[in-house]
Design an enzyme around this catalytic site. Structure first.
Site, PDB file in Angstrom:
ATOM      1  N   TRP A  29      -1.386 -49.299 121.107  1.00  0.00           N
ATOM      2  CA  TRP A  29      -1.303 -49.771 122.489  1.00  0.00           C
ATOM      3  C   TRP A  29      -2.261 -48.973 123.374  1.00  0.00           C
ATOM      4  CZ3 TRP A  29       1.226 -53.981 124.328  1.00  0.00           C
ATOM      5  CH2 TRP A  29       2.203 -54.560 123.506  1.00  0.00           C
ATOM      6  N   CYS A  30      -2.955 -49.684 124.251  1.00  0.00           N
ATOM      7  CA  CYS A  30      -3.884 -49.115 125.234  1.00  0.00           C
ATOM      8  C   CYS A  30      -5.137 -48.531 124.598  1.00  0.00           C
ATOM      9  CB  CYS A  30      -3.207 -48.063 126.110  1.00  0.00           C
ATOM     10  SG  CYS A  30      -1.798 -48.705 127.059  1.00  0.00           S
ATOM     11  N   TRP A 152      -2.002 -35.286 122.658  1.00  0.00           N
ATOM     12  CA  TRP A 152      -2.909 -35.946 121.733  1.00  0.00           C
ATOM     13  C   TRP A 152      -4.294 -35.302 121.686  1.00  0.00           C
ATOM     14  CZ3 TRP A 152      -1.670 -41.447 123.997  1.00  0.00           C
ATOM     15  CH2 TRP A 152      -0.401 -41.862 123.534  1.00  0.00           C
ATOM     16  N   HIS A 242      -5.198 -36.683 117.983  1.00  0.00           N
ATOM     17  CA  HIS A 242      -4.444 -37.856 117.535  1.00  0.00           C
ATOM     18  C   HIS A 242      -5.379 -38.958 117.064  1.00  0.00           C
ATOM     19  CE1 HIS A 242      -0.918 -40.429 117.399  1.00  0.00           C
ATOM     20  NE2 HIS A 242      -1.385 -41.260 118.299  1.00  0.00           N
TER      21      HIS A 242
END
Length: 261
Positions: A29-30, A152, A242
């Site tokens: 997502w995003c 992240w 991440h």
């Protein structure tokens, strides 16, 4: 630029290289397809690689109505159909993995292997579940996103930090709230990702490639699972963020090539 039609929504996908099975990059997502470009450049020398943007992301059309994982699945299926790919191996980043699992259920043997990058495969820790709730709070979402970025991207190279903050930071409350809602719903429905993968029948070879969390016990838990489930394998890369496909694309591509050969 290539586009697929997903229920009237124009879905962008980058298409490079040749051959089957085709590697299909599924962002979280995003996250946009651009995050996969360094990895796709390396893998496309030997494989066909598709990297897509979900609806409302990147170069894809933004719909007028709300959407969730059902619509993301439709987007992925539309890209597969438009591209003409017959055999597909998903490379799913983080919670894009839920779409990959459903693709296996839908496509069966047309999806012979699965690759996940930076997905927390165990039961989610309570701070993460709290973050999913806070993303849906109009008063707390910005602070929560910044906390996620700090986690992240801590220690990441400047190019990675800038790319992710510009890309993911381009989305507002509506998209982040949707992400929090949909991810939480999948944990409620499926349990943790390893539980969901264990229910696939027949089992499908799975590789998890990640850099964080760096806690030895997280890696040990995955190794223990791998010893009991021959279809699962894990590799932790020497990176800090991440987003290893963006931070260390050479190493990420090498591990993926070894898995799919």
């Amino acid at each position: 630029m290539a586009f697929a039609n997903s229920g009237g929504i124009s879905i962008y996908y980058d298409d490079r290289g040749k051959g089957e099975p085709t590697l299909l990059c599924l962002p979280g997502w995003c996250v946009h397809s651009a995050t996969f470009v360094p990895l796709a450049e390396r893998l496309s020398a030997q494989h066909r690689v598709l990297a897509m943007d979900w609806r409302g992301h990147g170069e894809s059309q933004a719909p007028d109505q709300d959407f969730g994982y059902a619509e993301l699945l439709a987007d992925a299926l539309a890209v597969i159909q438009a591209s003409g790919a017959q055999s597909v191996i998903p490379i799913a980043q983080s919670h894009g993995g839920w779409v990959a699992i459903e693709l296996r259920r839908r496509l069966g043997e047309r999806l012979p292997k699965m690759i996940f990058t930076s997905w927390y495969l165990l039961d989610p820790p309570s701070p993460f579940l709290s973050a999913l709730r806070d993303l849906q709070d109009n008063m707390r979402w910005r602070e929560t996103v910044e906390q996620l970025f700090t986690t992240w991207l801590g220690g990441a190279p400047a190019r990675v930090d800038t790319h992710i903050r510009n890309e993911m930071g381009s989305h507002g409350f509506e998209m982040w709230a949707r992400a929090g809602r949909e991810i939480a719903a999948m944990y409620t429905r499926e349990g943790n990702p390893l539980q969901a993968l264990s229910r696939l029948s027949p089992a499908v070879p799975v590789l998890h490639v990640y850099a964080q969390p760096s806690a030895p016990e997280y890696f040990a838990a995955q190794e223990s699972f791998a010893r009991e489930h021959s279809w699962f394998s894990v590799r932790r890369l020497e990176a800090v963020s991440h987003f290893p496909m963006l931070e260390v694309p050479d190493e990420t591509a090498g591990v993926i090539r070894q898995f799919i050969q």
